[in-house]
Design an enzyme around this catalytic site. Structure first.
Site, PDB file in Angstrom:
ATOM      1  N   CYS A   1       0.804  -1.221   0.000  1.00  0.00           N
ATOM      2  CA  CYS A   1       0.000   0.000   0.000  1.00  0.00           C
ATOM      3  C   CYS A   1       0.837   1.271   0.000  1.00  0.00           C
ATOM      4  O   CYS A   1       0.298   2.355  -0.162  1.00  0.00           O
ATOM      5  CB  CYS A   1      -0.911   0.018   1.221  1.00  0.00           C
ATOM      6  SG  CYS A   1       0.057  -0.007   2.732  1.00  0.00           S
TER       7      CYS A   1
ATOM      8  N   ASP B   1       2.386   2.507   2.573  1.00  0.00           N
ATOM      9  CA  ASP B   1       2.408   3.158   3.883  1.00  0.00           C
ATOM     10  C   ASP B   1       3.787   3.024   4.530  1.00  0.00           C
ATOM     11  O   ASP B   1       4.506   2.063   4.275  1.00  0.00           O
ATOM     12  CB  ASP B   1       1.337   2.558   4.793  1.00  0.00           C
ATOM     13  CG  ASP B   1      -0.060   2.962   4.348  1.00  0.00           C
ATOM     14  OD1 ASP B   1      -0.161   3.813   3.446  1.00  0.00           O
ATOM     15  OD2 ASP B   1      -1.035   2.434   4.902  1.00  0.00           O
TER      16      ASP B   1
ATOM     17  N   CYS C   1      -2.572   3.582   7.355  1.00  0.00           N
ATOM     18  CA  CYS C   1      -3.987   3.376   7.627  1.00  0.00           C
ATOM     19  C   CYS C   1      -4.254   3.188   9.132  1.00  0.00           C
ATOM     20  O   CYS C   1      -3.328   3.057   9.923  1.00  0.00           O
ATOM     21  CB  CYS C   1      -4.479   2.153   6.870  1.00  0.00           C
ATOM     22  SG  CYS C   1      -3.875   0.627   7.577  1.00  0.00           S
TER      23      CYS C   1
ATOM     24  N   CYS D   1      -1.129  -4.999   7.334  1.00  0.00           N
ATOM     25  CA  CYS D   1      -0.803  -3.743   8.017  1.00  0.00           C
ATOM     26  C   CYS D   1      -0.031  -4.006   9.310  1.00  0.00           C
ATOM     27  O   CYS D   1       0.827  -3.219   9.705  1.00  0.00           O
ATOM     28  CB  CYS D   1      -2.067  -2.968   8.351  1.00  0.00           C
ATOM     29  SG  CYS D   1      -3.214  -2.858   6.976  1.00  0.00           S
TER      30      CYS D   1
END
Ligand code: FES
Length: 142
Positions: A36, A38, A61, A105
């Site tokens: 992603c 991030d 996120c 994540c």
């Protein structure tokens, strides 16, 4: 798609613990999530073999923020060896789970800790090789 987050995830997302930077940190790790984009940065203060303080900054996120927050709580006051054993699974369990699409994540927090310890080892003149192989450093895969 509807996701359900546990109360603990929502709490750590809304009130993340240990956010920020540590001046004169003994180890700093920065990792990126290739899925992603991030980014997470983790700062460690180490005394002897104990992590006396830890802070993080996440450009990511809500699940990444919640897992980093929980991960910092789980390693604060622990030894480096204990911190290296912390898995993303253990962090998720401490948060009462994450939706399957958000599991990746939680890997960010585990990798950020390993990257910070690796940096600490390098600064101490210790070979960090055993842990670096498992880390995706953000600037390595742009
Ligand atoms: Fe990027 Fe969660 S979507 S870390």
């Amino acid at each position: 798609m509807a996701f359900t987050y546990s109360e603990k995830v929502m709490d750590h997302f809304a009130n993340p613990r240990n956010v920020g930077e540590i001046e004169n940190a003994d180890g700093i790790g920065e990792v990126g999530n290739s899925k992603c984009g991030d980014i997470m940065k983790m700062y460690l203060k180490v005394d002897g073999n104990t992590i006396t303080d830890v802070k993080f900054k996440t450009f990511g996120c809500g699940a990444a923020i919640a897992t980093s927050s929980m991960a910092t709580e789980l390693i604060k006051g622990k030894t480096i060896d204990e911190a290296l054993k912390l898995t993303n699974k253990a962090v998720m369990e401490a948060l009462d789970g994450l939706p399957p699409v958000k599991v990746h994540c939680s890997v960010l927090a585990e990798e950020a800790i390993k990257a910070a310890v690796s940096d600490y080892y390098t600064r101490q003149g210790i070979d960090p090789e055993p842990i670096v192989g498992k880390i995706e450093i953000s600037h390595d895969h742009e």
